[in-house]
Design a protein around this motif. Structure first.
Motif, short mmCIF file in Angstrom:
data_model
loop_
_atom_site.label_atom_id
_atom_site.label_comp_id
_atom_site.label_asym_id
_atom_site.label_seq_id
_atom_site.Cartn_x
_atom_site.Cartn_y
_atom_site.Cartn_z
N ARG A 61 0.84 -1.22 0.00
CA ARG A 61 0.00 0.00 0.00
C ARG A 61 0.87 1.25 0.00
NH1 ARG A 61 -3.00 -2.84 3.87
NH2 ARG A 61 -2.15 -1.55 5.52
N GLU A 64 2.25 1.80 -3.46
CA GLU A 64 1.22 2.32 -4.37
C GLU A 64 0.99 3.81 -4.14
OE1 GLU A 64 -2.02 -0.30 -3.44
OE2 GLU A 64 -1.32 -1.86 -4.81
N LYS A 65 0.95 4.23 -2.88
CA LYS A 65 0.77 5.65 -2.56
C LYS A 65 1.95 6.46 -3.06
CE LYS A 65 -2.16 5.05 1.51
NZ LYS A 65 -2.27 5.25 2.96
N GLU A 67 3.96 5.77 -5.59
CA GLU A 67 3.89 5.86 -7.04
C GLU A 67 2.85 6.89 -7.48
OE1 GLU A 67 3.28 1.81 -8.25
OE2 GLU A 67 5.38 1.28 -7.93
#
Length: 84
Positions: A61, A64-65, A67
């Motif tokens: 997670r 992903e944040k 990126e």
């Protein structure tokens, strides 16, 4: 922490593989092996599979944040360059 049953099973298997002449000492050997395994493993920083999977999900997670933020910064920089 390592499962006690797993340690017992491992010590039993190792003790069971000793030569026939030493099998009289098998029970004592099994207890000593279990103690040695437990002592050795207690010095390691081991986690359970569940703890590992939780941290893996947190890392995913976070990645992903990161990126998404990198993409957002690139878009803002592009806007600034076009307006500047």
């Amino acid at each position: 922490m390592i499962d006690s049953k797993l340690l017992d099973d491992l010590a039993k298997r190792v003790a069971g593989s000793v030569p026939v002449g030493l099998q009289l000492l098998q029970e004592d050997l099994q207890k000593n092996l279990r103690s040695a395994l437990e002592a050795g493993l207690s010095h390691m920083e081991l986690v359970t599979r569940e703890e590992f999977e939780i941290q893996r999900a947190v890392l995913l997670r976070t990645r992903e944040k990161l990126e998404a933020l990198e993409k957002q910064i690139a878009q803002l920089e592009e806007k600034i360059a076009q307006n500047g």
